[in-house]
Design an enzyme around this catalytic site. Structure first.
Site, PDB file in Angstrom:
ATOM      1  N   TRP A 287      -3.706  -7.204   3.960  1.00 43.59           N
ATOM      2  CA  TRP A 287      -3.782  -8.554   3.407  1.00 43.59           C
ATOM      3  C   TRP A 287      -4.841  -9.378   4.136  1.00 43.59           C
ATOM      4  O   TRP A 287      -4.850 -10.593   4.038  1.00 43.59           O
ATOM      5  CB  TRP A 287      -2.419  -9.252   3.577  1.00 43.59           C
ATOM      6  CG  TRP A 287      -1.353  -8.825   2.633  1.00 43.59           C
ATOM      7  CD1 TRP A 287      -0.931  -9.498   1.513  1.00 43.59           C
ATOM      8  CD2 TRP A 287      -0.531  -7.660   2.694  1.00 43.59           C
ATOM      9  NE1 TRP A 287       0.082  -8.810   0.892  1.00 43.59           N
ATOM     10  CE2 TRP A 287       0.342  -7.679   1.585  1.00 43.59           C
ATOM     11  CE3 TRP A 287      -0.457  -6.567   3.568  1.00 43.59           C
ATOM     12  CZ2 TRP A 287       1.283  -6.669   1.334  1.00 43.59           C
ATOM     13  CZ3 TRP A 287       0.479  -5.565   3.328  1.00 43.59           C
ATOM     14  CH2 TRP A 287       1.339  -5.623   2.224  1.00 43.59           C
ATOM     15  N   TYR A 564      -2.275 -15.136  -1.434  1.00 43.31           N
ATOM     16  CA  TYR A 564      -1.161 -15.160  -2.389  1.00 43.31           C
ATOM     17  C   TYR A 564       0.183 -15.055  -1.656  1.00 43.31           C
ATOM     18  O   TYR A 564       1.239 -15.286  -2.224  1.00 43.31           O
ATOM     19  CB  TYR A 564      -1.303 -14.075  -3.457  1.00 43.31           C
ATOM     20  CG  TYR A 564      -0.724 -12.722  -3.115  1.00 43.31           C
ATOM     21  CD1 TYR A 564       0.532 -12.338  -3.597  1.00 43.31           C
ATOM     22  CD2 TYR A 564      -1.430 -11.806  -2.341  1.00 43.31           C
ATOM     23  CE1 TYR A 564       1.063 -11.092  -3.302  1.00 43.31           C
ATOM     24  CE2 TYR A 564      -0.914 -10.568  -2.046  1.00 43.31           C
ATOM     25  CZ  TYR A 564       0.334 -10.211  -2.523  1.00 43.31           C
ATOM     26  OH  TYR A 564       0.853  -8.982  -2.218  1.00 43.31           O
TER      27      TYR A 564
END
Lengths: 731, 731
Positions: A287, A564
């Site tokens: 991520w 996100y």
């Protein structure tokens, strides 16, 4: 000169002599062969007169896609030359003997064998007999006997091991058992069977089965609950090599074969193996925004490339985020025959240590304290549901089960999750395995705003019980519509049932903040907004004064570029308007957000998170509002031409126009189409501003039916640019 | 010449930017300091006039063993200079100010901080206030205020994090908060509190607490249920460095601090961390018989050496078998304040894939087929019980919980086990976390004898429901007696409750063989036998004919050297007597077993496993009997002399006479005594036949009370030779 090194034997590599009585049967791989001749006792000298007895001339597994077995067993779509059948449903094979079969005298059996050290009582060696009076766990019968050819019907037991079996025919002679030689072409796969009421994965709805077992074409939802976006995905569970890849995943987990008939255990092991944590699993989570050493999670368009890369390299594939884990897991589920679907939970609570609150810390003036706010709420999170009964639980918890392959870094070493019964989550019955409290928190956590005073203690000032788990979506069967399944997870907000469920969960150890925080008479909210990336836009704060007095609010509006996962990257907007509200009146405060404020700082999926907090001067009330804006990316234009017919050549062109004011560098474009085109990828080193690229490829549809060609464009500056074209192939 | 290598950055080492908002708080280690001065706003130029406000001159943590805190909190035994207290019970500290404390004007707080990024709402930053009207999660009050000295009473919350806190005193001035500088000597440990009704580990029985929290001296049972042996063990939970070692275990697991107040989570993580599977845990399991690269499992005499080796090397310690895992886990539990005990289950079912049967395969004639018999029943297995309430489960499942740190190789990747409620196991409520079905099978599996016919199918011929889980033992409190706790796990054999429990477990997915196997009229049994290693002995088979006819039995008697896991090493006896039984008569068949048959083949713990099977000619009935004989080893002679008084020098001598006809080589002797002597070890390269060794050491008791000096002798030819001497030290 010698470079030789004799590595010291590691003291931690120890044998298991003394620990287990035989090699572990935990792989589909062949091991020692079953002997071709197994004598009953000492034989007389010289070869036994075997010619008197039944001899096998030919075997026909009836394994062509158009033949009876694959058609009836819903396995005709697999690009695989071997026989593939499902449990608890009869399939047929033809045995040609040297002479007609005489049921009174002749004794033969067909044998199915899987893994090393096959044993009848472990379900790894299964003889099947043609006679009513002699039956093993799998049933056999003679369907037809014409001249030398016997058609035998075989029904695997409903709980048998799912995997790849070796096949033999054994004839019993007075001297011993005589077997056919192993022929890999006669190996058969046995899968789970959602069509059979006897199988624990039975799903009594043909439309659902068509979607959740047979559909290769997927849609995965993302974005925000009030501005949902879609990703197309090629699950590709029937593509060449994928079934073997799925069995390899279980083999790599060294999962005991005896457990592989149980979908609870199979899905739990798979949830651990889909990620690379602990166990050299399929996908590496990343991520960070830096995907230099692999493929960006946003770039993939399907599971096939990922699984085939894993099979080829035997190493975890780089990189994945939640929807990639969920999509590849879905391929696994559908491929082995467990009904599966990808669901998206909007505003998913994570990293909250299993309690039921996400904490947001405000300072004495009501401004968010980003240093002390550590919990993050994911804009969305994707997991899987799989359908099965739950004989390990009290009645009522069968049906859809949550499984999640995304590694939950902060949650107590948990790199596997589920199966957790959706019905149990809905009813707060979180005391049942597996991982109920974790999933319950993902959809039910409260957002608690604390105010921190000078001396460092906190007190709650506002509880928002409806932010988290705002909506759960999945693709509806067959059609392309969305299906809102929030009501499968939660009772309606503020209903009596909801309160009972939350009480139940608290009884079972879930801690939460009391909601008894006074509500006040001023509200603020931020309506949804559709914004294209690069646009200037107005963010509106809507205030409502429900009191009969004037109210003055000192407002802090903070806009942050976020991943996100809700993790903030950089603050791009900060305003501190003071708002005066007339009695019983509404008021709109407009915040102008300019492209130049955020463009250079956007990360990944282009999310801006706005939080407006403030303190009403007259009453001390704290008001809060939050909104996530997902920037809409430009689209790829995908166009298909040519005659849409099986085995006819067709063309696809993918077109992209760079409307930004900057060059795009190291641009990766991918495309594929279930059943029509294998995955392809192309690299562009630069796409200059106001220029376009067009990539044209030919393809040849392999099978008829409605499908799509889907494409993605991805580079560091702009991720997840998608496009697709429908195509209906005629036979 | 350059040997430099720049290792390629691994694509799988990815940062967690984008994934989490701050560093994980998962270690007791200090991180950034709390600032000494925290201004409230912009300060006027120049140093603030701090001299006007309260200033701290001295701090006294009252941390000496004889002082009030350690005495009241039952922590005076820890060899540790810092303050050690328990949750939910008041402790006191003395703060000396520059002037008398004025409650009306002065504002101060004491602060407890643990790990990185301390946060009030995560329980990692706790301010404690002295005033009734301002209280945080931990309570504070002024116990006494005399001149400049304030004695403050502090009560940690009953669910607070267990670990090592940093301590500050903060004074609030109009300009900001002023803190004491960090002094490591003021760090405090907060432990679980079995003495407080508010703590989830509350155990309302002083004798049990004395044993299961405060006793360092252990006895672990092994051998056979009808010939129980004992091992003494030094848990050493209060020894220097052990408390830090236990916290290090949780730190090495990267367990989030916020979870460390929950004994359910703490014990589950510890059960995973005590073994080296997956996670670089404490101990490497080895059952191979080859311990060249480490210490033989049978050689250890206590946990202290193991834990201190782990702390020193930061690598897993070689080697352990079940009782070593359980003993070190017990040290962990008692050290952090969770009541814990080691239990031994005689005939423990393992490796059976979670179903409820252990299969023994016989051939057509009734002889055991060792190639096809893969399940093994452990002669005994040790695990731990820990005491706690279970707020995560419905009522009734608190109390003792099974946790097991022995890695269960074949069971679905499970390298952790429990906590599983003993009450739930007893009632067949195996649907609750964690690992109920696994523990239930360990004590409840049936032994099923199958006969295999020529064509390869099996049919059950006998079910023995009472062999597995024959007895569960633990040490009784204080006294040295055994306590049989089988009734905590199971209802009486053949009772109505037992049948209901087994039905319940089957409802919850446990598969078992129907017991409807005809019983026949001939019985065989093998009575227990005490045998010293090296002896010839007679094994007696007792037959009983309950019918009115003659019976003839073809008997197969097989005696096999086995590991304590039941895994066979070599067959040493094989006889096939034919036994003729008169109507209604008993008959004894005697099998002579000679030393020379088995001595050269013995492994490890010197177990011989006899199985007698046979077929009654007249009726076809299959009869079976099994017996494990544990060879008794010679003893070590341990003698203590000198005046048994604290701080007086004493002597211990360990003596061994080699009565075997062969030399013992590479002999390792170890000894230690809780509270009196640290562990010592000595190596003898050879002990010739009929010679003896004597090892004398001095020691100086550190504290008063009853204790032991225990010793072990271990070499490849003969393992687990033990001896001990009692000693009662006076103050």
């Amino acid at each position: 000169m010698s470079n030789q090194e004799t590595p010291a034997a590691s003291p931690r590599q120890v044998s298991h002599r003394g620990r287990s009585a035989g090699p572990a049967a935990n792989s589909n791989k062949d091991a020692e062969e079953v002997p071709e001749f197994e004598p009953f006792m000492l034989l007389p000298r010289g070869p036994p007169p075997l010619h008197e007895f039944l001899d096998i001339w030919d075997l026909d597994m009836l394994k062509q896609p158009h033949e009876v077995n694959k058609q009836r067993h819903h396995t005709h779509l697999y690009a695989n030359n071997l026989l593939i059948v499902r449990r608890a449903q009869e399939f047929e094979i033809k045995i040609t003997f040297n002479r007609p079969y005489k049921p009174e005298e002749d004794k033969f059996a067909v044998e199915f064998v899987i893994g090393a050290s096959p044993q009848y009582n472990k379900g790894t060696y299964i003889p099947v007999f043609p006679k009513e009076e002699q039956q093993s766990t799998w049933r056999g019968r003679v369907v037809d006997s014409t001249e030398n050819v016997v058609t035998m019907g075989i029904t695997a037991s409903p709980d048998c091991i799912v995997g790849k079996y070796r096949f033999y025919v054994a004839v019993v002679t007075p001297y011993g058992i005589r077997r056919t030689r192993r022929d890999p072409a006669n190996d058969i796969y046995v899968l789970f069977n959602p069509w059979s009421p006897a199988d624990t994965v039975f799903l009594d709805d043909e439309e659902e089965r068509e979607e959740c077992v047979l559909n290769e074409l997927g849609i995965i939802y993302h974005g925000a609950y009030d501005d949902v976006s879609e990703r197309a995905w090629n699950y590709g569970q029937f593509e060449y090599g994928i079934l073997d890849a799925c069995l390899l995943i279980l083999d790599n987990a060294a999962m005991p074969l005896t457990n592989r008939g149980d979908p609870i255990k199979v899905t739990r092991v798979a949830s651990a193996m889909l990620n690379s944590k602990d166990d050299e699993g399929v996908l590496v989570g990343n991520w960070s925004g830096d995907y230099t050493y692999g493929v960006a999670p946003t770039s993939w368009t399907g599971s096939v490339e990922i699984l085939m890369t894993y099979v080829g390299s035997r190493e975890p594939v780089c990189y994945a985020q939640c929807w990639v884990f969920a999509a590849v897991f879905n391929t696994f589920l559908r491929c082995v025959g467990i009904p599966g679907r990808v669901v998206t939970n909007f505003f998913s609570a994570h990293d909250n240590d299993g309690n039921l609150k996400m904490d947001i810390i405000l300072d004495e003036n009501g401004r968010i304290d980003r240093n002390r706010t550590k919990d993050s709420i994911w804009n969305y999170h994707c997991w899987n549901e799989c359908f099965m009964s739950r004989p390990d639980l009290p009645q009522g918890f069968g049906g859809w089960q949550v499984v999640d392959a995304t590694p939950q870094e902060t949650s107590d070493g948990m790199y596997r999750c589920g199966p957790a019964s959706v019905a149990a989550i809905k009813h707060g019955q979180i005391c049942y395995p597996f991982d109920g409290p974790f999933v319950f928190a993902e959809v039910n956590s409260d957002v608690v705003f604390y105010q921190r005073n000078k001396e460092g203690s906190l007190h709650p000032v506002k509880v928002n019980p409806s932010h988290v788990g705002r909506m759960v979506l999945t693709k509806a069967p067959l059609g392309e519509g969305r299906r809102d399944i929030t009501d499968q997870y939660k009772f309606p907000e503020d209903s009596a049932e909801e309160r009972r469920v939350l009480e139940k969960a608290e009884e079972l150890g879930c801690h939460r903040q009391k909601r008894s925080v006074s509500e006040g008479d001023v509200d603020v909210s931020i309506p949804a907004k559709e914004v294209r990336v690069g646009e200037d836009f107005e963010l509106v704060l809507e205030f409502r004064n429900r009191s009969g007095q004037r109210r003055t609010v000192d407002v802090y509006v903070s806009g942050t570029v976020v991943y996100y996962t809700g993790v903030p990257s950089a603050e791009v907007v900060f305003k501190t308007p003071t708002v005066k509200l007339e009695p019983h009146k509404d008021f709109k405060e407009v915040i102008n957000v300019r492209s130049q404020d955020y463009m250079s700082k956007l990360v990944e999926q282009g999310n801006l998170h706005f939080i407006a907090t403030g303190k009403v001067k007259e009453t001390g009330q704290i008001i809060t509002a939050m909104k996530t804006i997902t920037m809409h990316n430009p689209k790829l234009r995908v166009q298909v031409s040519g005659q849409p017919k099986v085995n006819e050549e067709m063309w696809v062109s993918v077109e992209f126009f760079n409307s930004f004011k900057f060059s795009l560098e190291n641009v990766n474009v991918r495309m594929e189409g279930p059943g029509v085109m294998p995955y392809k990828s192309k690299q562009y080193s630069v796409i200059a501003p106001s220029t376009s690229i067009t990539w044209t490829e030919t393809f040849t549809p392999r099978r008829a039916g409605y499908t799509k060609v889907m494409a993605s464009l991805d580079c560091a500056a702009i991720r997840q640019v998608y496009g697709e074209a429908d195509v209906n192939i005629v036979p």
